[in-house]
Design a protein around this motif. Structure first.
Motif, PDB file in Angstrom:
ATOM      1  N   HIS A 105       0.798  -1.153   0.156  1.00 59.58           N
ATOM      2  CA  HIS A 105       0.071  -0.216   0.016  1.00 59.58           C
ATOM      3  C   HIS A 105       0.869   1.439   0.012  1.00 59.58           C
ATOM      4  O   HIS A 105       0.587   2.312  -0.762  1.00 59.58           O
ATOM      5  N   ALA A 106       2.041   1.087   0.783  1.00 64.96           N
ATOM      6  CA  ALA A 106       2.651   2.233   0.838  1.00 64.96           C
ATOM      7  C   ALA A 106       3.750   2.825  -0.552  1.00 64.96           C
ATOM      8  O   ALA A 106       3.537   3.883  -1.062  1.00 64.96           O
ATOM      9  N   ALA A 107       3.668   1.536  -1.217  1.00 67.61           N
ATOM     10  CA  ALA A 107       4.570   1.743  -2.508  1.00 67.61           C
ATOM     11  C   ALA A 107       3.429   2.177  -3.524  1.00 67.61           C
ATOM     12  O   ALA A 107       3.873   3.076  -4.288  1.00 67.61           O
ATOM     13  N   ASP A 110       3.164   5.820  -2.810  1.00 64.58           N
ATOM     14  CA  ASP A 110       4.323   6.783  -3.140  1.00 64.58           C
ATOM     15  C   ASP A 110       4.100   6.955  -4.518  1.00 64.58           C
ATOM     16  O   ASP A 110       4.483   8.112  -5.059  1.00 64.58           O
ATOM     17  N   ALA A 111       3.869   5.774  -5.582  1.00 63.13           N
ATOM     18  CA  ALA A 111       3.817   6.057  -7.002  1.00 63.13           C
ATOM     19  C   ALA A 111       2.772   6.858  -7.375  1.00 63.13           C
ATOM     20  O   ALA A 111       3.067   7.703  -8.290  1.00 63.13           O
ATOM     21  N   GLU A 112       1.715   7.030  -6.747  1.00 64.40           N
ATOM     22  CA  GLU A 112       0.499   7.823  -6.806  1.00 64.40           C
ATOM     23  C   GLU A 112       0.962   9.411  -6.797  1.00 64.40           C
ATOM     24  O   GLU A 112       0.709  10.316  -7.504  1.00 64.40           O
ATOM     25  N   LEU A 113       1.717   9.589  -5.472  1.00 65.62           N
ATOM     26  CA  LEU A 113       2.279  10.830  -5.351  1.00 65.62           C
ATOM     27  C   LEU A 113       3.247  11.305  -6.090  1.00 65.62           C
ATOM     28  O   LEU A 113       3.442  12.480  -6.781  1.00 65.62           O
ATOM     29  N   ASN A 114       4.186  10.411  -6.812  1.00 62.14           N
ATOM     30  CA  ASN A 114       5.127  10.807  -7.598  1.00 62.14           C
ATOM     31  C   ASN A 114       4.548  11.058  -8.909  1.00 62.14           C
ATOM     32  O   ASN A 114       4.979  12.125  -9.659  1.00 62.14           O
ATOM     33  N   ARG A 115       3.396  10.489  -9.477  1.00 60.90           N
ATOM     34  CA  ARG A 115       2.719  10.572 -10.671  1.00 60.90           C
ATOM     35  C   ARG A 115       2.321  12.192 -10.604  1.00 60.90           C
ATOM     36  O   ARG A 115       2.144  12.810 -11.407  1.00 60.90           O
ATOM     37  N   LYS A 116       1.516  12.293  -9.452  1.00 59.39           N
ATOM     38  CA  LYS A 116       0.736  13.718  -9.197  1.00 59.39           C
ATOM     39  C   LYS A 116       1.939  14.869  -9.305  1.00 59.39           C
ATOM     40  O   LYS A 116       1.765  15.904  -9.867  1.00 59.39           O
TER      41      LYS A 116
END
Length: 121
Positions: A105-107, A110-116
């Motif tokens: 879930h953390a990964a 983190d991937a969603e935050l990086n995409r945003k």
């Protein structure tokens, strides 16, 4: 005589119930051997009650009922011990799975935050 028939049928029914494969038991063969021996001894004890008294006297116990009680206490302790060990193993697996799910879930977050973040720059 009727009680012997009822008890023998009961022992066989319980034995068949407990020897059904569960799919997850790695010691099923050993369990089936011990259960088979138990069923034979239980049926002999029901059909020939004096045999249990003879066996008790042979091992130095006064009565067959006392020997049966000692054997049941020992079987209960083995059951409690194996159940405890199995519980510990299951708890460890659950903890490991919970950690893996949390990390996954953390990964994902983190991937969603990086995409945003990449989309905003």
């Amino acid at each position: 005589m009727w009680i012997q028939i009822i008890l023998v049928i009961g022992v066989i029914a319980v034995g068949l119930f407990f020897t059904r494969p569960t799919g997850s038991d790695s010691h099923l063969a050993l369990r089936r051997l011990f259960l088979g021996a138990f069923i034979v001894v239980a049926i002999l004890s029901i059909l020939f009650p004096s045999w249990l008294t003879w066996a008790a006297n042979f091992v130095g116990v006064g009565r067959g009922a006392d020997l049966l009680l000692y054997a049941l206490v020992l079987a209960f302790l083995v059951f409690v011990s194996t159940t405890y060990r199995r519980n510990v193993q299951v708890n460890r697996r659950i903890t490991k799975l919970a950690r893996q799910i949390t990390l996954a879930h953390a990964a994902v977050e983190d991937a969603e935050l990086n995409r945003k973040r990449d989309g905003e720059s």
